[in-house]
Design a protein around this motif. Sequence first.
Motif: not given
Length: 774
Positions: A550, A552, A554, A556, A574, A584-585, A626
């Motif tokens: 994942r 970090t 995110e 969304r 990011r 994409t996450d 997560k």
Amino acid sequence: METTELQNEGPGRRNFLKQSALTSLALAAKPLISIASSTVTEQMDGQQAKAPWYNTVTRWGQINITEKDPAQYDIAWWRKFWKETATEGVIVNAGGIVAYYPTLIPLHRKAEYLQGRDLFGEICRAAHEDGIVVFARMDSNRAHEEFYQAHPDWFAIDANDKPYKAADLYISCVNSPYYQQHIPAILTEISQMYHPEGFTDNSWSGLGRESICYCENCKKSFRDKTGQNIPSKKNWDDKVYKQWIRWNYDRRLEIWDLNNRTTKAAGGPNCIWSGMNSGSISGQSRSFRDYKEIAKRADIIMLDDQSRSDTTGFQHNGEIGKLVHGMLGWEKLAPESMAMYNHQKPWFRLASKPEAEARMWMVNGIAGGIQPWWHMISAYHEDRRMYHSPTPIFRWHKTNEAYLLNRKPVANVGVVWSQENMDFYGRDNTNEQVELPWRGIINALIRARIPYLTVHADHIDRDASQFSVLVLPNLAVMTNGQVASVRRFVEGGGSIIATGDTSLFDEWGDPRADYALSDLFGAHLVTPRTSKPGPAIEKMAGEAYHTYMRLTPELRAQMVGPHTGKEPAVTGKRHPVLKGFEETDILPFGGLLEPLRIDSGVEVLMTYIPQFPTYPPEKSYMREAKTDIPAVITKPTRKGGQVVFLPADIDRQFGRSNLPDHGNLLANIIRWTVKGDLPLTVQGAGLVDCHLYQQSGRLVLHIVNLTSAATWRQPLDELIAIGPLKVKVKLPKAVSGRNLRTLVSTGKIAATVANGYSQFEIKSILDHEVIVIS
């Protein structure tokens, strides 16, 4: 391609029968000569200086003589072929398993069809008359039944006192008089009779790692060195077995030294012995050949690495050139046996390899600093197509060798390795645990057109000044000295990228309580690793699992596609290493991770998503979306550098699966860590391998086009051109960068120089191109 009458004709039996008697009589009437038991004179700084032959002979050829060849070896024809290919040195079968000359050594069997002919002597004499250097080839680890019956105690035996055999031949023991007396006697005899410039040996290191010899010679030697009995079986967790591994390495070095003392005593100070070595570190390990220590002793490395595999590609040849020269030094030479026949998968020893396949293996080796060496089996061929393969490359090499030698590579990224990591961490699963992470990093660098060099872990202090970043791909086994070298590199302002289990095991492969570099990583084991490399590690390194990472934070709010709005939109900036993943996450992972304790001041860029079912589709959803288990973390150093630690073995996953996401992520990490300060940038479609060198007053850029329908599956039979490529090269102070010259194509290239860089465009590359920037 140019086709000559010589190549169309081939060495025929009819032609041979007409000429061989006259040729043999003429050669026999002349004394044997040696052109370089001595030296070659070259001009240096206005004075005459003498360079040993092994520093000047750059194009080699070999007919691997079969026992049938004495009746069909047409020396006159092959002399023409040497000339046509600009061959400067030949490797000629002399002795060992069989002799190709009238040996007087007891039990040194003559080749079956020799029938009194002095084939080695004739070839040696002809080569010397043509000004060609001779490496007498030995094959010294096996013998026939009569030898075994005469000296059974000279041969390797298993735990049941049964001799080890390869087909109908008996394998000799490296600790027996076979190696200590018999082989030195043959070397002395050949040297005194024929005066070859040197000796090489195909299978000099004896019984491999998979077999333990229990003969009395081995028992006594091991007991004298260690005070222990030879281990009864393979057991990587047994300290005595590990001592047995080290003892075997030491014995091969003793053989190397003994053979060199012997040849120099018989043939003079430049009559060297240089046994052949593999282009594979795991292959070197299986044969107990300590590459670093051999390179320390060697005047020249003779590489026996004849073709690519589907997993490593042509680029492996450029890589092995860098690896060998990284130990040997760039001032020495490393010729490589390059098969002109179908070599492996499947073997067709007498059938011609497709010309494009042979060409690209040669080209990529030359780009990496290797000297070409055509290799064929047998002196007579019904398939004559292989004669066409070396000629154009060898002639091109002769024309342009001033730009291919006496140069230093330009790169500020170093990739660190050690043979101990292959042995004591890789153990019996070297591909998964060591080679895949290495291959993943190397392929990511090549794919991103980032110049790199390989660095032995013991040479970090020596080589550190040329690098701004060192990459440690799952370098799990590290000595305390190697750990200290990495620390000094970081204290000097350097940055590091480390993956997987790096520094978690000591020099014997025993687990440490924590990463030896844990303070630099900013990460610590939560549960100390109690198991040594073995099943637990193999599970971690096993086939790809259905796991993810994942990113970090995110993003969304920037999603493209369905979004219910029920969850709060998360936005954030990011890290630069995640550039290109804005939509994409998550990214696929494929490995397994365990919890780590993270220090303050560490930034976690990606976290682990545990595996979940892939089938049936109805069950394929995340059970735990997560976690706080880190996959990629960064930490600044006190001297302005960066440490990037990837507990997630993305390098291994890229080496295995070739997923673009993994390659792009690794490239992003390297570019960010080096702060964008790269000596070379190449833009344009295609897969290319880029090698940059510096000579006095100029740069030499060698680009190899790896793009084809057979990039990952041999053999290649069609070259596909790519281009244009836009190139940007950082200029050293002594190079203006305005004058460009191409060595492969004939078109002109114009350069623009600005802000310390030379920029230009290459319109097209078929197989390779070399640009001289001055």
